[in-house]
Design a protein around this motif. Structure first.
Motif, PDB file in Angstrom:
ATOM      1  N   ALA A  30      -8.772   0.509  -1.962  1.00 17.55           N
ATOM      2  CA  ALA A  30      -8.677   1.130  -1.146  1.00 17.55           C
ATOM      3  C   ALA A  30      -7.363   1.303  -1.610  1.00 17.55           C
ATOM      4  O   ALA A  30      -6.769   2.267  -0.761  1.00 17.55           O
ATOM      5  CB  ALA A  30      -8.246  -0.599  -0.543  1.00 17.55           C
ATOM      6  N   THR A  31      -6.508   1.045  -2.560  1.00 11.56           N
ATOM      7  CA  THR A  31      -5.183   1.651  -2.700  1.00 11.56           C
ATOM      8  C   THR A  31      -5.632   2.850  -3.159  1.00 11.56           C
ATOM      9  O   THR A  31      -4.726   3.729  -2.922  1.00 11.56           O
ATOM     10  CB  THR A  31      -4.559   0.731  -4.223  1.00 11.56           C
ATOM     11  OG1 THR A  31      -4.956  -0.359  -4.109  1.00 11.56           O
ATOM     12  CG2 THR A  31      -2.561   1.293  -3.873  1.00 11.56           C
ATOM     13  N   VAL A  32      -6.266   3.513  -3.769  1.00  9.77           N
ATOM     14  CA  VAL A  32      -6.572   4.556  -4.484  1.00  9.77           C
ATOM     15  C   VAL A  32      -7.047   5.630  -3.325  1.00  9.77           C
ATOM     16  O   VAL A  32      -6.919   6.941  -2.603  1.00  9.77           O
ATOM     17  CB  VAL A  32      -7.276   4.838  -5.305  1.00  9.77           C
ATOM     18  CG1 VAL A  32      -7.879   6.515  -6.021  1.00  9.77           C
ATOM     19  CG2 VAL A  32      -6.656   3.768  -6.474  1.00  9.77           C
ATOM     20  N   ALA A  33      -8.201   5.055  -2.367  1.00 11.91           N
ATOM     21  CA  ALA A  33      -9.023   5.744  -1.505  1.00 11.91           C
ATOM     22  C   ALA A  33      -7.938   5.609   0.036  1.00 11.91           C
ATOM     23  O   ALA A  33      -7.183   7.073   0.452  1.00 11.91           O
ATOM     24  CB  ALA A  33      -9.730   5.338  -1.000  1.00 11.91           C
ATOM     25  N   VAL A  34      -6.821   5.414   0.324  1.00  9.43           N
ATOM     26  CA  VAL A  34      -5.724   5.105   1.076  1.00  9.43           C
ATOM     27  C   VAL A  34      -5.247   6.713   1.252  1.00  9.43           C
ATOM     28  O   VAL A  34      -4.632   6.792   2.068  1.00  9.43           O
ATOM     29  CB  VAL A  34      -4.703   3.726   1.359  1.00  9.43           C
ATOM     30  CG1 VAL A  34      -3.861   3.913   2.113  1.00  9.43           C
ATOM     31  CG2 VAL A  34      -5.824   2.506   2.423  1.00  9.43           C
ATOM     32  N   GLY A  35      -4.410   6.451   0.227  1.00  8.50           N
ATOM     33  CA  GLY A  35      -3.972   7.659  -0.151  1.00  8.50           C
ATOM     34  C   GLY A  35      -4.135   9.217   0.340  1.00  8.50           C
ATOM     35  O   GLY A  35      -3.923   9.592   0.684  1.00  8.50           O
ATOM     36  N   LEU A  36      -5.334   9.087  -0.849  1.00  8.20           N
ATOM     37  CA  LEU A  36      -6.943  10.415  -0.022  1.00  8.20           C
ATOM     38  C   LEU A  36      -6.749  10.898   1.464  1.00  8.20           C
ATOM     39  O   LEU A  36      -6.559  11.900   1.611  1.00  8.20           O
ATOM     40  CB  LEU A  36      -7.471   9.677  -0.900  1.00  8.20           C
ATOM     41  CG  LEU A  36      -8.822  10.946  -1.778  1.00  8.20           C
ATOM     42  CD1 LEU A  36      -7.617  12.022  -2.837  1.00  8.20           C
ATOM     43  CD2 LEU A  36     -10.005  10.653  -2.525  1.00  8.20           C
ATOM     44  N   ILE A  61      -3.588  -8.031  -8.774  1.00  7.70           N
ATOM     45  CA  ILE A  61      -4.014  -6.999  -7.636  1.00  7.70           C
ATOM     46  C   ILE A  61      -3.749  -7.075  -6.151  1.00  7.70           C
ATOM     47  O   ILE A  61      -3.419  -6.571  -5.395  1.00  7.70           O
ATOM     48  CB  ILE A  61      -4.942  -6.278  -7.826  1.00  7.70           C
ATOM     49  CG1 ILE A  61      -4.786  -5.586  -9.635  1.00  7.70           C
ATOM     50  CG2 ILE A  61      -5.604  -5.257  -7.540  1.00  7.70           C
ATOM     51  CD1 ILE A  61      -5.141  -5.302 -10.547  1.00  7.70           C
ATOM     52  N   LEU A  62      -4.025  -8.247  -6.332  1.00 12.66           N
ATOM     53  CA  LEU A  62      -4.909  -8.614  -4.372  1.00 12.66           C
ATOM     54  C   LEU A  62      -3.400  -8.500  -3.884  1.00 12.66           C
ATOM     55  O   LEU A  62      -3.666  -7.629  -2.482  1.00 12.66           O
ATOM     56  CB  LEU A  62      -5.390  -9.951  -4.339  1.00 12.66           C
ATOM     57  CG  LEU A  62      -5.915 -10.398  -2.841  1.00 12.66           C
ATOM     58  CD1 LEU A  62      -6.729  -8.968  -2.822  1.00 12.66           C
ATOM     59  CD2 LEU A  62      -6.548 -11.285  -3.368  1.00 12.66           C
ATOM     60  N   PRO A  63      -2.267  -9.404  -4.223  1.00 13.88           N
ATOM     61  CA  PRO A  63      -0.925  -9.249  -3.579  1.00 13.88           C
ATOM     62  C   PRO A  63      -0.460  -7.826  -3.253  1.00 13.88           C
ATOM     63  O   PRO A  63       0.450  -7.256  -2.352  1.00 13.88           O
ATOM     64  CB  PRO A  63      -0.380 -11.036  -4.203  1.00 13.88           C
ATOM     65  CG  PRO A  63      -0.762 -10.390  -5.310  1.00 13.88           C
ATOM     66  CD  PRO A  63      -2.529 -10.786  -5.024  1.00 13.88           C
ATOM     67  N   ALA A  64      -0.751  -7.062  -4.145  1.00 16.69           N
ATOM     68  CA  ALA A  64      -0.039  -6.046  -4.485  1.00 16.69           C
ATOM     69  C   ALA A  64      -1.082  -5.135  -3.477  1.00 16.69           C
ATOM     70  O   ALA A  64       0.179  -4.293  -2.857  1.00 16.69           O
ATOM     71  CB  ALA A  64      -0.098  -5.047  -5.929  1.00 16.69           C
ATOM     72  N   THR A  65      -1.901  -4.758  -3.589  1.00 15.34           N
ATOM     73  CA  THR A  65      -2.605  -3.807  -1.939  1.00 15.34           C
ATOM     74  C   THR A  65      -2.037  -4.409  -0.903  1.00 15.34           C
ATOM     75  O   THR A  65      -2.184  -3.833  -0.047  1.00 15.34           O
ATOM     76  CB  THR A  65      -4.027  -4.689  -2.410  1.00 15.34           C
ATOM     77  OG1 THR A  65      -4.623  -3.742  -4.061  1.00 15.34           O
ATOM     78  CG2 THR A  65      -4.393  -3.563  -1.598  1.00 15.34           C
ATOM     79  N   GLY A 116       1.867   8.296  -4.669  1.00 13.98           N
ATOM     80  CA  GLY A 116       2.884   7.120  -5.140  1.00 13.98           C
ATOM     81  C   GLY A 116       1.844   6.273  -4.899  1.00 13.98           C
ATOM     82  O   GLY A 116       1.958   5.655  -6.374  1.00 13.98           O
ATOM     83  N   PHE A 117       1.125   5.740  -4.212  1.00  9.78           N
ATOM     84  CA  PHE A 117      -0.165   4.758  -4.332  1.00  9.78           C
ATOM     85  C   PHE A 117      -1.213   4.585  -5.558  1.00  9.78           C
ATOM     86  O   PHE A 117      -1.659   3.902  -5.884  1.00  9.78           O
ATOM     87  CB  PHE A 117      -1.029   4.788  -2.889  1.00  9.78           C
ATOM     88  CG  PHE A 117      -0.627   4.217  -1.623  1.00  9.78           C
ATOM     89  CD1 PHE A 117       1.205   4.765  -1.265  1.00  9.78           C
ATOM     90  CD2 PHE A 117      -0.963   3.346  -1.072  1.00  9.78           C
ATOM     91  CE1 PHE A 117       1.889   3.844  -0.705  1.00  9.78           C
ATOM     92  CE2 PHE A 117       0.094   2.545   0.237  1.00  9.78           C
ATOM     93  CZ  PHE A 117       0.382   2.741   0.105  1.00  9.78           C
ATOM     94  N   ALA A 118      -1.559   6.417  -5.366  1.00  9.14           N
ATOM     95  CA  ALA A 118      -2.655   6.685  -7.288  1.00  9.14           C
ATOM     96  C   ALA A 118      -2.040   5.459  -8.300  1.00  9.14           C
ATOM     97  O   ALA A 118      -2.773   4.895  -8.776  1.00  9.14           O
ATOM     98  CB  ALA A 118      -2.506   7.360  -6.838  1.00  9.14           C
ATOM     99  N   GLY A 119      -1.049   6.258  -8.304  1.00 11.22           N
ATOM    100  CA  GLY A 119       0.377   6.808  -9.709  1.00 11.22           C
ATOM    101  C   GLY A 119       0.026   4.471  -9.716  1.00 11.22           C
ATOM    102  O   GLY A 119       0.203   3.584 -10.938  1.00 11.22           O
ATOM    103  N   ILE A 120       0.996   3.755  -8.499  1.00 13.75           N
ATOM    104  CA  ILE A 120       0.635   2.577  -8.431  1.00 13.75           C
ATOM    105  C   ILE A 120      -0.434   1.567  -9.072  1.00 13.75           C
ATOM    106  O   ILE A 120      -0.651   1.027  -9.610  1.00 13.75           O
ATOM    107  CB  ILE A 120       1.146   1.288  -7.058  1.00 13.75           C
ATOM    108  CG1 ILE A 120       2.619   1.810  -7.509  1.00 13.75           C
ATOM    109  CG2 ILE A 120       1.535   0.201  -7.288  1.00 13.75           C
ATOM    110  CD1 ILE A 120       4.002   1.260  -7.558  1.00 13.75           C
ATOM    111  N   ALA A 121      -1.934   1.955  -8.486  1.00 14.98           N
ATOM    112  CA  ALA A 121      -2.243   1.605  -8.498  1.00 14.98           C
ATOM    113  C   ALA A 121      -3.629   2.251  -9.691  1.00 14.98           C
ATOM    114  O   ALA A 121      -3.758   0.620 -10.764  1.00 14.98           O
ATOM    115  CB  ALA A 121      -3.973   2.407  -7.856  1.00 14.98           C
TER     116      ALA A 121
END
Lengths: 289, 318
Positions: A21-27, A145-149, A199-204
């Protein structure tokens, strides 16, 4: 499949879905705002992992600080990509997509030459131990990862719906011409969306660094999955990509547990092909790809 | 004049192996196989579809011939056509669902289905050999000629390349070729004048898969071993680079692209691991600064020359 394996698989699937989700949201965000299909998104993920490797594993910076610093660094990469790739190819999705394949090559070589190719970089786990949930063991590192997402996706929702700048992004996504007539600076918006996307991809990638093998080519597997997720969810739909991320997370985890990883990927791409044929707009998307 | 140049070119190709070392003969074999691949890829792009699975169809041809030659002992002369036809048949099956998509959707959808086929090779150790692929693909035999040697193989590939290029060129000029371009120019208008758009798109995809399959057969018998990595998306990106650098507007674009990029690739061999950076950079430069590729550059240059010439001619008259 016995009960503990089942619970374990469910928790694994949720964690995997969160990363997707974190990766795909940015995309999805970048595609929604100005049809920017970023092939180098996986390499942005890889860059985030290397930020943690350099700052935390080599530099000795505290893990949370290293993860947070991945955001501005990879966001900068996103801005550069927008300025030099997506802006000249605006209006031609394919050209932008193929040119970012070139960006992926460039980033792989640079990272590989600076920090070495062959051996995987090991990033020590900052949080040892595991939590017990209904008999399943989930390491703290994964559970984090869960709370971070949730925080990131929630933050993005707040930004897009309550902040003026974020509303501008959504206006852009709805109708570029109308948005520019309202005095919204389109170039600023595309740059902003690529910054958030990067940024989202980077954090992931940063969060996955202690779990995954950190190599220059680690982005390759994630980009395939990420595109499957956004196509299934609806290319420009953020809600759709979150939904699809968890569906794919479950499919991937369960097929891998019961059969094997290759079959899991096959089911993933087949699922995407079926969606493209049956509902080309994706699960929650409005327009066709 | 044109025919003379073509004849001189053909003669050059025929004489070439006697003047260059064996290493360069091998390079030329690869060059010609890549020519078939790039020119057939252009056929799909003339209808406006960009495929990200073309390299997989090369793999279908390669695996078909490897299976038939290795397990059944069939001769190359039979498997080369079967390889192409198997590839065309798989292409037809793949393109059928893709016809509902266009542009970016087609690109990414073709990738998904291509990857599915490729993963079948990875998954099944029998008969495809799994991730390590197939080895010991027999070399071609015909009477006394040993095609294991580079030079005979060069001539074999040369004949196939000329045949494929001539057929592809004829298709490009034919009524069918013009229909494909009409669909690219305006799909709705094409439908209005009674063109079955879906059928032509499917045909272009399948025919180009046929030629990719033949390129795969030629590659498999030269390498003697193939594995799924030969046909992954990374390799596909290189094919995209050739075509983008050359351009797809004319028949000659992809040919120029393959030639230039293979020369650059050889020249850049000392760069070793830095090479992908060079290729990535070239891809970026061409897509952002030189859309249309080298052929477009040549055309613009020609136009400029003609303008200069006509300006020079008109001046003395004044």
């Amino acid at each position: 499949m016995d009960w503990p394996t089942f619970i374990q698989s469910i928790s694994n699937a949720v964690i995997l879905g969160s990363i997707y989700a974190t990766v795909a949201v940015g995309l999805a965000l970048a595609f929604g705002v100005m049809q920017m299909a970023n092939f180098a998104h996986g390499e942005f993920f890889m860059a985030g992992a290397y930020v943690v490797y350099v700052f935390y594993a080599i530099g000795g910076m505290p893990f949370p600080a290293a993860v947070l610093s991945a955001f501005p660094i990879v966001a900068a990469l996103g801005i550069v990509t927008e300025r030099f790739i997506f802006r000249p190819t605006r209006g031609n999705v394919l050209a932008g997509f193929m040119a970012t394949a070139g960006v992926a090559f460039v980033l792989q070589v640079i990272v590989g030459q600076v920090w070495g190719v062959g051996l995987m970089r090991s990033v020590p786990t900052p949080y040892m131990g595991a939590a017990e949930i209904l008999g399943a063991k989930v390491s703290w590192q994964r559970l984090l990862i869960l709370p971070a997402t949730v925080t990131m996706v929630g933050g993005l929702w707040f930004f897009l719906h309550k902040v003026r700048l974020g509303k501008g992004l959504r206006a852009c996504a709805q109708d570029v011409e109308a948005a520019s007539l309202q005095g919204i600076n389109i170039n600023k918006m595309t740059a902003l969306s690529m910054a958030i996307s990067g940024g989202f991809a980077g954090i992931a990638g940063a969060l996955m660094a202690p779990i995954n093998a950190v190599t220059p080519y680690m982005g390759h597997s994630i980009i395939v999955t990420a595109f499957i997720v956004v196509i299934v969810g609806g290319m420009a739909s953020i809600e759709g990509s979150i939904l699809a991320a968890f569906i794919l997370g479950f499919i991937h985890t369960f097929v891998t547990t019961i059969f094997d990883a290759v079959l899991a990927t096959m089911v993933g791409v087949a699922f995407m092909a079926v969606i493209l044929v049956v509902k080309p707009s994706g699960l929650l998307g409005r327009a066709r790809v | 004049m044109k025919y003379l140049a073509a004849l001189a070119g053909l003669a050059g190709f025929i004489l070439l192996p006697h003047f260059i070392g064996e290493y360069y003969v091998e390079i030329m074999i690869l060059f010609m196989i890549n020519l078939i691949l790039a020119s057939s890829f252009r056929l799909i792009t003339t209808v406006g579809d960009w495929s990200l699975s073309h390299i997989v169809f090369m793999g279908v041809g390669a695996y078909t011939t490897a299976l038939l030659a290795k397990y059944l002992g069939w001769p190359f002369w039979g498997t080369v056509l079967i390889g192409g036809m198997a590839s065309a048949a798989v292409g037809l099956a793949v393109v059928f669902p893709l016809l509902r998509t266009k542009g970016f959707g087609f690109f990414i959808g073709s990738f998904a289905l291509g990857e599915f086929i490729r993963l079948i090779w990875v998954k099944f150790h029998f008969p495809f050999g799994g991730p390590r692929g197939m080895i010991g693909i027999p070399s071609i035999e015909l009477g006394d000629i040993d095609f294991y040697e580079a030079t005979p193989y060069y001539y074999l590939v040369f004949i196939f390349t000329v045949l494929c290029q001539v057929v592809l060129y004829r298709i490009d000029l034919s009524r069918t070729g013009r229909v494909l371009k009409a669909i690219y120019a305006d799909e709705d208008l094409s439908k209005c004048i009674g063109i079955n758009v879906a059928r032509y798109r499917a045909m272009a995809f399948s025919v180009s898969a046929f030629f990719a399959g033949i390129a795969g057969v030629l590659l498999a018998h030269r390498l003697g071993a193939i594995d799924p990595k030969n046909f992954d998306v990374n390799t596909m990106v290189y094919l995209v680079i050739w075509v983008v650098v050359g351009g797809v507007g004319t028949f000659w674009g992809p040919i120029i692209g393959v030639a230039i990029m293979m020369v650059i690739g050889e020249a850049a061999r000392p760069l070793a691991e830095w090479r992908p950076l060079l290729f990535g950079g070239i891809l970026i430069v061409f897509l952002t600064l030189l859309p249309g590729g080298l052929e477009n550059l040549i055309l613009r240059f020609k136009e400029m020359l003609e303008k200069l010439r006509s300006a020079g001619e008109s001046q003395p008259a004044e």
